[in-house]
Design a protein around this motif. Structure first.
Motif, mmCIF file in Angstrom:
data_model
loop_
_atom_site.group_PDB
_atom_site.id
_atom_site.type_symbol
_atom_site.label_atom_id
_atom_site.label_comp_id
_atom_site.label_asym_id
_atom_site.label_seq_id
_atom_site.Cartn_x
_atom_site.Cartn_y
_atom_site.Cartn_z
ATOM 1 N N THR A 149 0.821 -1.214 0.000
ATOM 2 C CA THR A 149 0.000 0.000 0.000
ATOM 3 C C THR A 149 0.861 1.272 0.000
ATOM 4 O O THR A 149 0.343 2.372 -0.161
ATOM 5 N N ILE A 150 2.160 1.105 0.192
ATOM 6 C CA ILE A 150 3.070 2.260 0.221
ATOM 7 C C ILE A 150 3.804 2.359 -1.114
ATOM 8 O O ILE A 150 4.387 1.368 -1.581
ATOM 9 N N ARG A 151 3.757 3.508 -1.731
ATOM 10 C CA ARG A 151 4.417 3.672 -3.036
ATOM 11 C C ARG A 151 5.931 3.564 -2.883
ATOM 12 O O ARG A 151 6.491 3.841 -1.822
ATOM 13 N N ASN A 152 6.600 3.189 -3.964
ATOM 14 C CA ASN A 152 8.049 2.999 -3.944
ATOM 15 C C ASN A 152 8.818 4.318 -3.861
ATOM 16 O O ASN A 152 9.929 4.363 -3.327
ATOM 17 N N GLY A 153 8.248 5.361 -4.423
ATOM 18 C CA GLY A 153 8.952 6.640 -4.487
ATOM 19 C C GLY A 153 8.477 7.632 -3.449
ATOM 20 O O GLY A 153 7.845 7.271 -2.443
ATOM 21 N N TYR A 154 8.817 8.889 -3.699
ATOM 22 C CA TYR A 154 8.432 9.946 -2.768
ATOM 23 C C TYR A 154 6.917 10.031 -2.614
ATOM 24 O O TYR A 154 6.177 9.953 -3.593
ATOM 25 N N GLN A 155 6.469 10.219 -1.365
ATOM 26 C CA GLN A 155 5.058 10.497 -1.132
ATOM 27 C C GLN A 155 4.751 11.970 -1.405
ATOM 28 O O GLN A 155 3.683 12.314 -1.873
ATOM 29 N N LYS A 156 5.718 12.826 -1.081
ATOM 30 C CA LYS A 156 5.572 14.255 -1.396
ATOM 31 C C LYS A 156 6.941 14.915 -1.339
ATOM 32 O O LYS A 156 7.867 14.414 -0.699
ATOM 33 N N ILE A 157 7.047 16.040 -2.027
ATOM 34 C CA ILE A 157 8.271 16.841 -2.040
ATOM 35 C C ILE A 157 7.889 18.277 -1.705
ATOM 36 O O ILE A 157 6.944 18.830 -2.279
ATOM 37 N N LYS A 158 8.618 18.868 -0.765
ATOM 38 C CA LYS A 158 8.388 20.269 -0.393
ATOM 39 C C LYS A 158 9.569 21.104 -0.886
ATOM 40 O O LYS A 158 10.726 20.736 -0.668
ATOM 41 N N VAL A 159 9.259 22.207 -1.541
ATOM 42 C CA VAL A 159 10.283 23.113 -2.063
ATOM 43 C C VAL A 159 10.044 24.494 -1.487
ATOM 44 O O VAL A 159 8.924 25.006 -1.517
ATOM 45 N N ASN A 160 11.102 25.100 -0.949
ATOM 46 C CA ASN A 160 11.005 26.448 -0.411
ATOM 47 C C ASN A 160 12.036 27.333 -1.096
ATOM 48 O O ASN A 160 13.227 27.024 -1.083
#
Length: 200
Positions: A149-160
């Motif tokens: 149920t967990i994806r292989n890649g990033y769940q999210k990316i934050k950019v500031n």
């Protein structure tokens, strides 16, 4: 032949604008590139390449040199760029290099920054300083096959982004909007068909 003064001034101003460098880009170069592509869209088609060899454990090495663009093979790079990929000890590596998902953050940051500065220059917006920090959330249970149920890649990316210069808040927001035009931003936010094959 008499040339009106306002006509001379207009042409001088135009010449100065074309010779101007904004954010490290020459206005004339931008106009020439856009004009060439508009006259022949085939010029805009590129094929980028990378080659990779496994070394040991989580350590492998990529080389990048040749690419196809502007209707021909590029020959400007006399030596390849070399990137070692590895993992930290907690992920069973020895830190011979950043890991591949960290390279994704590097690629995203670099592409968004370049895209932002190029479009800013094309719009005559001069910027003094830009920096960014990126953080990606990844649960290794996915690629280890421990939880489907967990994806292989990033769940999210934050950019500031931190942007400095003689800029209004509206201009800063416009610069952020340019970052969304980044090719790597498009790659990581949309599915890209990837085919795998095996050499006999």
């Amino acid at each position: 032949m008499f040339i009106p003064k306002h006509y001379k001034q207009k042409n001088i101003l135009k010449m100065e604008t074309l010779q101007k460098t904004v954010n490290g880009f020459k206005s004339q170069d931008i106009m020439d590139t856009v004009g060439a592509i508009q006259s022949n869209p085939e010029i805009a088609k590129f094929k980028f390449r990378a080659r990779n060899k496994w070394i040991s454990g989580g350590h492998n090495r990529s080389t990048i040199q040749d690419f196809y663009g502007a209707c021909r093979e590029d020959e400007t790079r006399k030596e390849p760029f070399v990137f070692d990929n590895s993992e930290p000890p907690i992920l069973l590596g020895n830190n011979e290099g950043a890991n591949p998902v960290e390279f994704i953050l590097h690629g995203l940051a670099g592409c968004m920054t370049t895209t932002m500065m190029l479009h800013a220059a094309a719009n005559g917006i001069s910027v003094d300083h830009v920096e960014s920090s990126l953080e990606g959330d990844l649960d290794v249970q996915g690629f280890l096959g421990l939880d489907e149920t967990i994806r292989n890649g990033y769940q999210k990316i934050k950019v500031n982004f931190k942007i400095e210069g003689d800029l209004t808040e509206e201009e800063k927001q416009k610069l952020i909007s340019f970052a969304y035009m980044s090719p790597v931003f498009d790659i990581v936010t949309n599915k890209v068909p990837v085919s795998l094959s095996l050499n006999a």
